[in-house]
Design a protein around this motif. Sequence first.
Motif, PDB file in Angstrom:
ATOM      1  N   UNK A   1       0.821  -1.438   0.095  1.00 24.36           N
ATOM      2  CA  UNK A   1       0.057  -0.004   0.027  1.00 24.36           C
ATOM      3  C   UNK A   1       0.970   1.271   0.046  1.00 24.36           C
ATOM      4  N   UNK A   2       2.136   1.084   0.344  1.00 23.59           N
ATOM      5  CA  UNK A   2       2.940   2.453   0.327  1.00 23.59           C
ATOM      6  C   UNK A   2       3.380   2.844  -0.866  1.00 23.59           C
ATOM      7  N   UNK A   3       3.362   1.930  -2.154  1.00 24.41           N
ATOM      8  CA  UNK A   3       3.629   2.577  -3.351  1.00 24.41           C
ATOM      9  C   UNK A   3       4.929   3.051  -3.564  1.00 24.41           C
ATOM     10  N   UNK A   4       6.117   2.336  -3.331  1.00 24.96           N
ATOM     11  CA  UNK A   4       7.425   2.753  -3.461  1.00 24.96           C
ATOM     12  C   UNK A   4       8.112   2.286  -4.776  1.00 24.96           C
ATOM     13  N   UNK A   5       7.209   1.595  -5.736  1.00 27.12           N
ATOM     14  CA  UNK A   5       7.767   0.693  -6.841  1.00 27.12           C
ATOM     15  C   UNK A   5       8.514   1.874  -7.765  1.00 27.12           C
ATOM     16  N   UNK A   6       7.896   2.923  -7.924  1.00 29.94           N
ATOM     17  CA  UNK A   6       8.367   3.818  -9.006  1.00 29.94           C
ATOM     18  C   UNK A   6       9.649   4.346  -8.560  1.00 29.94           C
TER      19      UNK A   6
ATOM     20  N   UNK B   1      12.059  -3.901  -9.667  1.00 28.67           N
ATOM     21  CA  UNK B   1      10.675  -3.425  -9.665  1.00 28.67           C
ATOM     22  C   UNK B   1       9.873  -4.623  -9.893  1.00 28.67           C
ATOM     23  N   UNK B   2       9.998  -5.402 -10.952  1.00 33.88           N
ATOM     24  CA  UNK B   2       9.085  -6.746 -11.280  1.00 33.88           C
ATOM     25  C   UNK B   2       9.194  -7.729 -10.052  1.00 33.88           C
ATOM     26  N   UNK B   3      10.276  -7.844  -9.497  1.00 32.07           N
ATOM     27  CA  UNK B   3      10.407  -8.906  -8.242  1.00 32.07           C
ATOM     28  C   UNK B   3       9.730  -8.408  -7.107  1.00 32.07           C
ATOM     29  N   UNK B   4       9.761  -7.009  -6.852  1.00 35.33           N
ATOM     30  CA  UNK B   4       8.838  -6.843  -5.689  1.00 35.33           C
ATOM     31  C   UNK B   4       7.329  -6.666  -6.172  1.00 35.33           C
ATOM     32  N   UNK B   5       7.122  -6.169  -7.262  1.00 40.84           N
ATOM     33  CA  UNK B   5       5.770  -6.240  -7.680  1.00 40.84           C
ATOM     34  C   UNK B   5       5.019  -7.610  -7.524  1.00 40.84           C
TER      35      UNK B   5
ATOM     36  N   UNK C   1       1.364  -7.604  -7.117  1.00 45.88           N
ATOM     37  CA  UNK C   1       1.089  -6.242  -8.122  1.00 45.88           C
ATOM     38  C   UNK C   1       1.244  -6.350  -9.554  1.00 45.88           C
ATOM     39  N   UNK C   2       1.907  -7.435  -9.940  1.00 49.90           N
ATOM     40  CA  UNK C   2       2.414  -7.589 -11.146  1.00 49.90           C
ATOM     41  C   UNK C   2       1.430  -7.179 -12.310  1.00 49.90           C
ATOM     42  N   UNK C   3       0.238  -7.256 -12.356  1.00 50.88           N
ATOM     43  CA  UNK C   3      -0.514  -7.122 -13.349  1.00 50.88           C
ATOM     44  C   UNK C   3      -1.301  -5.964 -13.203  1.00 50.88           C
ATOM     45  N   UNK C   4      -0.918  -5.047 -12.215  1.00 53.05           N
ATOM     46  CA  UNK C   4      -1.807  -3.708 -11.743  1.00 53.05           C
ATOM     47  C   UNK C   4      -1.117  -2.567 -12.617  1.00 53.05           C
ATOM     48  N   UNK C   5      -1.931  -1.413 -12.628  1.00 47.66           N
ATOM     49  CA  UNK C   5      -1.458  -0.124 -12.881  1.00 47.66           C
ATOM     50  C   UNK C   5      -0.277   0.315 -12.388  1.00 47.66           C
TER      51      UNK C   5
ATOM     52  N   UNK D   1      23.097  -1.390 -17.522  1.00 51.76           N
ATOM     53  CA  UNK D   1      23.175  -2.303 -16.624  1.00 51.76           C
ATOM     54  C   UNK D   1      22.390  -2.184 -15.441  1.00 51.76           C
ATOM     55  N   UNK D   2      22.519  -0.832 -14.860  1.00 50.03           N
ATOM     56  CA  UNK D   2      21.741  -0.537 -13.676  1.00 50.03           C
ATOM     57  C   UNK D   2      20.324  -0.424 -13.884  1.00 50.03           C
ATOM     58  N   UNK D   3      20.006   0.069 -15.267  1.00 49.51           N
ATOM     59  CA  UNK D   3      18.579   0.094 -15.618  1.00 49.51           C
ATOM     60  C   UNK D   3      17.784  -1.525 -15.603  1.00 49.51           C
ATOM     61  N   UNK D   4      18.548  -2.204 -16.260  1.00 47.92           N
ATOM     62  CA  UNK D   4      18.132  -3.736 -16.192  1.00 47.92           C
ATOM     63  C   UNK D   4      17.829  -4.158 -14.710  1.00 47.92           C
ATOM     64  N   UNK D   5      18.840  -3.864 -13.981  1.00 46.42           N
ATOM     65  CA  UNK D   5      18.794  -4.410 -12.591  1.00 46.42           C
ATOM     66  C   UNK D   5      17.528  -3.897 -11.919  1.00 46.42           C
TER      67      UNK D   5
END
Length: 353
Positions: free
Chosen positions: A33-38, A67-71, A76-80, A58-62
């Motif tokens: 719920x905190x919304x730190x993904x971005x 972000x995908x792993x935490x999502x 939240x993987x399929x969310x907006x 390289x850092x961009x890929x990581x």
Amino acid sequence: MEPQGLARQPLLVALPFVMMAGVAIVDTATGPDAGYLALFSLGPAFACVTGSIRRALLVGVLALLFSLGVAWHDHLLTTHRALVAVMSVAGSTAAATLAATIRRRHERELASMRSVAEAAQRVLLRPVPLRAGRMRIAVSYTSADASARIGGDLYEVVPTSHGTRVIVGDVQGKGLEAVVLGAFRESAPDAKDLEEVGERLERALNRRLSGEEFVTAVLAEIDCDHTMTLLNYGHPAPLLLRSNGAVEFAEPAATAPPLGLAILGPEGPGAYQVELGTGDQMLFYTDGVTEARDSERTFYPLADRAFLLDQEDPDEALETLREDLVLHTGGPLHDDAAMLLLRYRGEPGSLGE
């Protein structure tokens, strides 16, 4: 090529990874719920500061994997919210890559400028003789300009039939170094005395000067015996270090204006002499040395540090003093610093021989 200074700081190099790890820890600890993904986009944003194009990617890929792993962990993987995070990471990675590309181009241009400047410096400030008569000579030049290793300080040593003649100076005006050095190299060998050398320098400068341009300089002539004659045009007085450790500044009786101001009418300098003994040393320098400041804005105490010159090899002694000067400032110098050390060797087999 890594940016000078930045790439050597481990904290800046590790910062993108630390930030992404921190975001992952905080997000998993606080919940979805905190919304730190971005915030994973901060990783590639900081990567372009210290790294290459490959590093930014390289850092961009990581960051994307983070972000995908935490999502996925937060379901939240399929969310907006996950889509926005991925787009943020992709955008910051593209911006970081562009910034790294532009920086690399500027670094190549800077390297080219340095190469040209170094070639020009080798022409203007050619190597001085290691020995002249009974004098042993060492020189040091540290430029404050990060984009071009050539600045406004100058020096030259010319052995002549009258003795060894020396100039150390600091110019205020673009391109005056070549004028002064050219005039000195032409006049030093055949002028009858230092006053004539100074007059010819004045004439050469007056044909070139415009606006508020001038040159502070010290001219010196070392006779075949042990006498040094000095002519000071508004320049910092040379430092005299006696073989017994005594330190004094070889100051003129009266202050004179710099070269280039004779047309305004002020009286020029008068010659004065210093007697040298075996092992005595004379240090000529520019104001980039004495006006160098530390973090507390304290000037470099040249007279107090003169004992660093008490070494057998003059080159090593001068390098030790230069390193101490840089250490005093705690970083790059804010002005060019030229130093020329003359050690009177006396008779063959004496100190410095």
